[in-house]
Design a protein around this motif. Structure first.
Motif, short mmCIF file in Angstrom:
data_model
loop_
_atom_site.label_atom_id
_atom_site.label_comp_id
_atom_site.label_asym_id
_atom_site.label_seq_id
_atom_site.Cartn_x
_atom_site.Cartn_y
_atom_site.Cartn_z
N GLY A 90 -14.83 -95.55 -58.79
CA GLY A 90 -13.67 -96.01 -58.04
C GLY A 90 -12.46 -96.26 -58.90
O GLY A 90 -11.36 -95.75 -58.61
N PHE A 140 -10.00 -93.20 -57.71
CA PHE A 140 -8.99 -93.58 -56.73
C PHE A 140 -7.60 -93.38 -57.32
O PHE A 140 -6.70 -92.88 -56.67
CB PHE A 140 -9.15 -95.04 -56.29
N HIS A 154 -14.94 -99.67 -46.56
CA HIS A 154 -13.62 -99.79 -47.18
C HIS A 154 -12.61 -99.04 -46.33
O HIS A 154 -12.95 -98.17 -45.55
CB HIS A 154 -13.61 -99.21 -48.59
N LEU A 185 -8.64 -97.03 -47.03
CA LEU A 185 -7.91 -96.41 -48.12
C LEU A 185 -6.43 -96.30 -47.76
O LEU A 185 -6.07 -95.91 -46.65
CB LEU A 185 -8.48 -95.01 -48.38
N TYR A 228 -4.63 -93.69 -54.86
CA TYR A 228 -5.04 -94.43 -53.67
C TYR A 228 -5.48 -95.84 -54.05
O TYR A 228 -5.84 -96.12 -55.18
CB TYR A 228 -6.20 -93.71 -52.98
N ALA A 284 -8.16 -98.80 -52.52
CA ALA A 284 -9.24 -99.08 -51.58
C ALA A 284 -9.33 -100.58 -51.32
O ALA A 284 -9.24 -101.40 -52.24
CB ALA A 284 -10.57 -98.58 -52.13
#
Length: 299
Positions: A232, A236, A281, A283, A291, A293
């Motif tokens: 992540g 992300f 989650h 986004l 991004y 989250a």
């Protein structure tokens, strides 16, 4: 680091102060998707070396990446569907904080013989290693659901000789699974409908037949991304960051970007195997690119 040296083990948002879950705390509260209940179950966690990702952002180039190992229990109608089975005992020598899914499932009040369906997102050891114990299925009444592309790839008789030496233990594990459980394996075309509000969507790149699971009831939907996302904190921010065990790194990055854009545009809830928290989650676009989250707390 190459696939050859990385081994056959793996194919979270590691927020500050967010510790890995133990087996006894492995259960998120059940999330309601209309009439469907989805429970996140933790199999443990992994610590991956920086070299498992490229290009590595300079700020994190010396940091071990802490990633989760999640599965999900979907309860819909009279079906109890398990998404992936964790790693069982197959990875404990290298990753001692794995193999906790049976305990998590027991804490959820479900016994292995109550599982009616098992959806395999893809055939890496941390997703199928928990299927069997001592050569016998842990889930005697479950039908296994696989994408036909994934099945054809791994079922090839010569697969163990074609893969790199580090991947041969995985190929042998899959061969044993096929020998023992072929009669309980349902092979689906990409984007297969399993009924009861659950269907499978092709998401290739990490493996040839990798698939995500779409759960929908009424106006509510949840995407279970499997290994579309590995880290992540890294992916992300930069979805094009590659992972060493991606079969086709460019395709995996493209699939990830498409999925992220769809999740954000359609306002979908999602979860992923290797987020530290296996629950839902949302986004959003990050002001500095990439991004962001946000974890959703079930009531």
């Amino acid at each position: 680091m190459s696939r050859r040296s990385f081994g056959f083990g793996l194919g979270a948002t590691a927020l500050a102060g967010f510790a890995p879950q133990s087996a006894s705390s492995a259960i998120s509260k059940r999330l309601r998707i209309g009439d469907i209940s989805v429970t996140a179950l933790s199999d443990g966690h992994f610590e991956l070396p920086p070299a498992a990702f490229s290009p590595q952002p300079e700020a994190t180039s010396t940091q071990t990446q802490l990633v989760g190992a999640n599965a999900w229990l979907i309860e819909t109608g009279n079906r109890r569907m398990l998404v992936d089975t964790g790693s069982g005992e197959t990875l404990r020598g290298k990753y001692p904080q794995t193999g906790h899914l049976p305990t998590a499932l027991a804490h959820a009040g479900v016994s292995p013989d109550q599982i009616t369906d098992i959806i395999i997102t893809h055939m890496h050891a941390d997703h199928i290693g928990g299927l069997m114990q001592g050569g016998i299925s842990r889930y005697p009444n479950a039908m296994l659901h696989l994408c036909e592309v994934e099945w054809r790839y791994w079922a090839a008789p010569e697969r163990a000789q074609l893969v790199a030496p580090a991947q041969r233990p995985l190929a042998n594990l899959i061969a044993g699974l096929m020998d023992q459980m072929a009669y309980r394996i349902a092979v689906h075309r990409p984007n297969g409908d399993l009924g009861s509000g659950v269907w499978l969507e092709s998401a290739p790149g990490h493996t040839p037949g990798h698939q995500v699971v779409h759960v929908s009831s009424g106006a509510n939907s949840l995407l279970l991304l499997g290994d579309v996302l590995i880290s992540g904190p890294l992916q992300f921010a930069q979805p094009d960051i590659r992972y060493v065990l991606d079969d086709d790194p460019d395709l995996a990055a493209a699939t990830r970007t498409v999925m992220f854009d769809r999740i954000m545009t359609d306002g979908l809830m999602f979860a992923a195997t290797h987020l530290i928290h296996g629950g839902a989650h949302k986004l959003d676009a990050h002001p500095r690119g990439g991004y962001h989250a946000e974890k959703i707390y079930a009531s």
